[in-house]
Design a protein around this motif. Structure first.
Motif, PDB file in Angstrom:
ATOM      1  N   LEU A 316       0.815  -1.226   0.000  1.00  0.00           N
ATOM      2  CA  LEU A 316       0.000   0.000   0.000  1.00  0.00           C
ATOM      3  C   LEU A 316       0.845   1.271   0.000  1.00  0.00           C
ATOM      4  N   HIS A 317       2.144   1.141   0.137  1.00  0.00           N
ATOM      5  CA  HIS A 317       3.049   2.290   0.041  1.00  0.00           C
ATOM      6  C   HIS A 317       2.676   3.425   0.994  1.00  0.00           C
ATOM      7  N   CYS A 318       2.162   3.051   2.185  1.00  0.00           N
ATOM      8  CA  CYS A 318       1.736   4.042   3.210  1.00  0.00           C
ATOM      9  C   CYS A 318       0.709   5.020   2.646  1.00  0.00           C
ATOM     10  N   ALA A 319       0.035   4.647   1.586  1.00  0.00           N
ATOM     11  CA  ALA A 319      -0.936   5.563   0.976  1.00  0.00           C
ATOM     12  C   ALA A 319      -2.209   4.788   0.607  1.00  0.00           C
ATOM     13  N   PRO A 320      -2.935   4.294   1.624  1.00  0.00           N
ATOM     14  CA  PRO A 320      -4.138   3.516   1.339  1.00  0.00           C
ATOM     15  C   PRO A 320      -5.189   4.328   0.590  1.00  0.00           C
ATOM     16  N   ALA A 321      -5.187   5.657   0.787  1.00  0.00           N
ATOM     17  CA  ALA A 321      -6.172   6.489   0.075  1.00  0.00           C
ATOM     18  C   ALA A 321      -5.950   6.384  -1.430  1.00  0.00           C
ATOM     19  N   ALA A 322      -4.685   6.398  -1.849  1.00  0.00           N
ATOM     20  CA  ALA A 322      -4.385   6.294  -3.286  1.00  0.00           C
ATOM     21  C   ALA A 322      -4.820   4.941  -3.818  1.00  0.00           C
ATOM     22  N   HIS A 323      -4.571   3.888  -3.041  1.00  0.00           N
ATOM     23  CA  HIS A 323      -4.977   2.557  -3.506  1.00  0.00           C
ATOM     24  C   HIS A 323      -6.504   2.409  -3.497  1.00  0.00           C
ATOM     25  N   ALA A 324      -7.163   3.043  -2.543  1.00  0.00           N
ATOM     26  CA  ALA A 324      -8.632   3.007  -2.551  1.00  0.00           C
ATOM     27  C   ALA A 324      -9.129   3.697  -3.821  1.00  0.00           C
ATOM     28  N   HIS A 325      -8.502   4.813  -4.162  1.00  0.00           N
ATOM     29  CA  HIS A 325      -8.912   5.543  -5.360  1.00  0.00           C
ATOM     30  C   HIS A 325      -8.722   4.680  -6.619  1.00  0.00           C
ATOM     31  N   LEU A 326      -7.621   3.939  -6.649  1.00  0.00           N
ATOM     32  CA  LEU A 326      -7.305   3.136  -7.841  1.00  0.00           C
ATOM     33  C   LEU A 326      -8.037   1.799  -7.859  1.00  0.00           C
ATOM     34  N   GLY A 327      -8.671   1.450  -6.725  1.00  0.00           N
ATOM     35  CA  GLY A 327      -9.374   0.156  -6.645  1.00  0.00           C
ATOM     36  C   GLY A 327      -8.450  -1.006  -6.346  1.00  0.00           C
ATOM     37  N   THR A 328      -7.274  -0.729  -5.770  1.00  0.00           N
ATOM     38  CA  THR A 328      -6.310  -1.796  -5.477  1.00  0.00           C
ATOM     39  C   THR A 328      -6.150  -2.038  -3.966  1.00  0.00           C
ATOM     40  N   LEU A 329      -7.025  -1.432  -3.174  1.00  0.00           N
ATOM     41  CA  LEU A 329      -6.893  -1.576  -1.716  1.00  0.00           C
ATOM     42  C   LEU A 329      -7.223  -3.009  -1.284  1.00  0.00           C
ATOM     43  N   ALA A 330      -8.306  -3.543  -1.835  1.00  0.00           N
ATOM     44  CA  ALA A 330      -8.790  -4.860  -1.387  1.00  0.00           C
ATOM     45  C   ALA A 330      -7.765  -5.963  -1.628  1.00  0.00           C
ATOM     46  N   GLU A 331      -7.043  -5.891  -2.744  1.00  0.00           N
ATOM     47  CA  GLU A 331      -6.063  -6.947  -3.010  1.00  0.00           C
ATOM     48  C   GLU A 331      -4.691  -6.662  -2.394  1.00  0.00           C
ATOM     49  N   GLY A 332      -4.664  -5.745  -1.431  1.00  0.00           N
ATOM     50  CA  GLY A 332      -3.413  -5.472  -0.717  1.00  0.00           C
ATOM     51  C   GLY A 332      -2.470  -4.591  -1.496  1.00  0.00           C
ATOM     52  N   GLY A 333      -3.013  -3.796  -2.399  1.00  0.00           N
ATOM     53  CA  GLY A 333      -2.180  -2.839  -3.123  1.00  0.00           C
ATOM     54  C   GLY A 333      -1.719  -3.367  -4.466  1.00  0.00           C
ATOM     55  N   ALA A 334      -0.539  -2.944  -4.859  1.00  0.00           N
ATOM     56  CA  ALA A 334      -0.002  -3.306  -6.182  1.00  0.00           C
ATOM     57  C   ALA A 334       1.517  -3.178  -6.099  1.00  0.00           C
ATOM     58  N   VAL A 335       2.178  -3.312  -7.259  1.00  0.00           N
ATOM     59  CA  VAL A 335       3.645  -3.235  -7.282  1.00  0.00           C
ATOM     60  C   VAL A 335       4.043  -1.874  -7.855  1.00  0.00           C
ATOM     61  N   ARG A 336       5.036  -1.249  -7.221  1.00  0.00           N
ATOM     62  CA  ARG A 336       5.507   0.058  -7.684  1.00  0.00           C
ATOM     63  C   ARG A 336       6.972  -0.031  -8.088  1.00  0.00           C
ATOM     64  N   ALA A 337       7.245   0.415  -9.310  1.00  0.00           N
ATOM     65  CA  ALA A 337       8.644   0.597  -9.722  1.00  0.00           C
ATOM     66  C   ALA A 337       8.875   2.102  -9.759  1.00  0.00           C
ATOM     67  N   SER A 338       9.941   2.563  -9.137  1.00  0.00           N
ATOM     68  CA  SER A 338      10.227   3.999  -9.149  1.00  0.00           C
ATOM     69  C   SER A 338      11.713   4.206  -9.429  1.00  0.00           C
ATOM     70  N   ALA A 339      11.973   5.057 -10.402  1.00  0.00           N
ATOM     71  CA  ALA A 339      13.351   5.268 -10.859  1.00  0.00           C
ATOM     72  C   ALA A 339      13.895   6.582 -10.294  1.00  0.00           C
ATOM     73  N   GLY A 340      15.209   6.737 -10.377  1.00  0.00           N
ATOM     74  CA  GLY A 340      15.845   7.950  -9.852  1.00  0.00           C
ATOM     75  C   GLY A 340      16.996   8.374 -10.740  1.00  0.00           C
ATOM     76  N   ALA A 341      17.712   9.393 -10.272  1.00  0.00           N
ATOM     77  CA  ALA A 341      18.753  10.011 -11.083  1.00  0.00           C
ATOM     78  C   ALA A 341      19.785   9.007 -11.585  1.00  0.00           C
ATOM     79  N   GLY A 342      20.031   7.957 -10.809  1.00  0.00           N
ATOM     80  CA  GLY A 342      21.070   6.994 -11.202  1.00  0.00           C
ATOM     81  C   GLY A 342      20.566   5.856 -12.069  1.00  0.00           C
ATOM     82  N   THR A 343      19.269   5.825 -12.357  1.00  0.00           N
ATOM     83  CA  THR A 343      18.703   4.710 -13.135  1.00  0.00           C
ATOM     84  C   THR A 343      19.201   4.781 -14.581  1.00  0.00           C
TER      85      THR A 343
END
Ligand SMILES: Cc1ncc(COP(=O)(O)O)c(C=O)c1O
Length: 363
Positions: A316-343
């Motif tokens: 849930l990435h400490c953001a259950p509101a975002a997952h509720a909005h996306l409809g992914t709260l019930a299944e325990g969230g989703a997977v997040r890939a996040s890149a940065g300056a060194g990627t």
């Protein structure tokens, strides 16, 4: 290892920030005494404060332990406390929980399917009792930017203050652009790539705040009250100078060499799109939320970590509101890939390859 969890914390740390951390670790305590050791530490603190103020686009910088502490101070420190609060639909718990703790009515601002606030609709539907707006500059789940400048203008016209959570945007694109928002919070350890342990609450427009902590400040010691002036009013106790100096150095770097997240955001999205993964959300920041049908999110994280040496974050990435909005709260969230300056492009090609293989296994 391929690290794609930069939205949680930015790695590897910026070498200049690590050097500043080490240098400041040898210094004394700022403002504690008039001797040369205290003066040296005070100079380092002032230098960091100036850099962080420039990153924020102006205002009085009050150092905190991170974005969470800054948001708590901003949201719970207003006097009188707001009668009602408006929030965006994707808030991180660092902002959502202090809003909840206020115990007052909370209005979710009108928004589109991506969770982006609709400022015109907000103006039309604005409840008169709203006295505070709390908004994330960008969501740590969808990577989408909110129209904070327009929202802050609307809030001010309606007599409300605006708190902006810039945890995800500080360190991207040079100075922060949050319009006339009065209270800005961020931390050292994400896109700025300084070590964790420091953050800032930047106060503008003369907003008065009740401190969340009381103690020594090195000045006016005979007075039982905290100093009336910022930043001393909100900075009780000895400063975490090494982390603060690192934050300051990282802020200077972010201003001198602004990092444009747009090309990386597009490249990350393409990398996930090309695999068999299902993209659930992607925005202006290099963050993509996805699912692999038939594999639970936490299982995806574990398989990528153990079998493929590739780090992403599920849940849930400490953001259950975002997952509720996306409809992914019930299944325990989703997977997040996040890149940065060194990627690198190789990192993203490896992500596509690994996700393609994992998705193929489930077909
Ligand atoms: C959007 C957002 N807000 C706030 C925070 C909290 O930041 P910190 O870890 O500095 O307290 C985070 C980090 O997880 C975040 O992603």
């Amino acid at each position: 290892m391929i690290y794609l969890d930069h939205a949680a914390t930015g790695l590897p740390r910026l070498p200049a920030a690590l050097a500043a951390l080490a240098d400041a670790a040898a210094l004394g305590s700022p403002g504690r005494g008039h001797h040369r050791v205290a003066a040296g530490a005070s100079a380092a603190l002032a230098e960091a404060r100036g850099a962080v103020a420039a990153l924020a686009g102006g205002g009085t910088v009050c150092f905190t332990s991170g974005a969470t502490a800054a948001l708590n101070q901003a949201i719970l420190g207003l006097r009188p406390a707001p009668r009602a609060v408006a929030v965006d639909p994707l808030l991180h718990n660092a902002a959502r929980r202090p809003v909840h703790a206020l115990g007052v009515p909370v209005w979710t601002l009108p928004h589109d399917a991506r969770g982006r606030v609709d400022v015109a609709a907000s103006a039309r539907e604005w409840p008169a009792e709203i006295e505070l707006v709390v908004v994330g500059h960008a969501s740590n789940v969808t990577g989408a930017l909110q129209p904070v400048a327009a929202l802050a203008e609307l809030a001010r016209a309606r007599g409300a203050r605006t708190v902006v959570d810039c945890a995800q945007t500080a360190g991207l694109g040079g100075a922060l652009d949050v319009g006339d928002a009065e209270l800005i919070a961020f931390s050292s350890h994400k896109a700025l790539r300084a070590p964790a342990g420091a953050g800032a609450l930047v106060v503008r427009g003369g907003v008065a705040l009740e401190p969340r902590a009381y103690g020594g400040t090195g000045a006016d010691a005979a007075d039982p009250e905290m100093p009336a002036e910022l930043p001393g009013r909100l900075e009780a106790g000895t400063h975490a100078l090494p982390a603060i100096a690192a934050l300051g150095r990282a802020a200077r770097h972010a201003l001198a060499e602004p990092f444009d997240p747009a090309p990386l955001a597009a490249a990350l999205q393409r990398a996930v799109d090309r695999s068999g993964a299902r993209v659930l959300a992607a925005g202006e920041l290099p963050i993509v939320l996805f699912a692999i049908d038939g594999v639970a999110p936490l299982e995806v994280e574990e398989i990528l970590d153990r079998a493929f040496d590739l780090v992403v974050r599920a849940g849930l990435h400490c953001a259950p509101a975002a997952h509720a909005h996306l409809g992914t709260l019930a299944e325990g969230g989703a997977v997040r890939a996040s890149a940065g300056a060194g990627t690198t492009t190789d990192d993203l090609a490896a992500l596509t390859d690994v996700l393609t293989r994992l998705a193929a296994r489930t077909r």
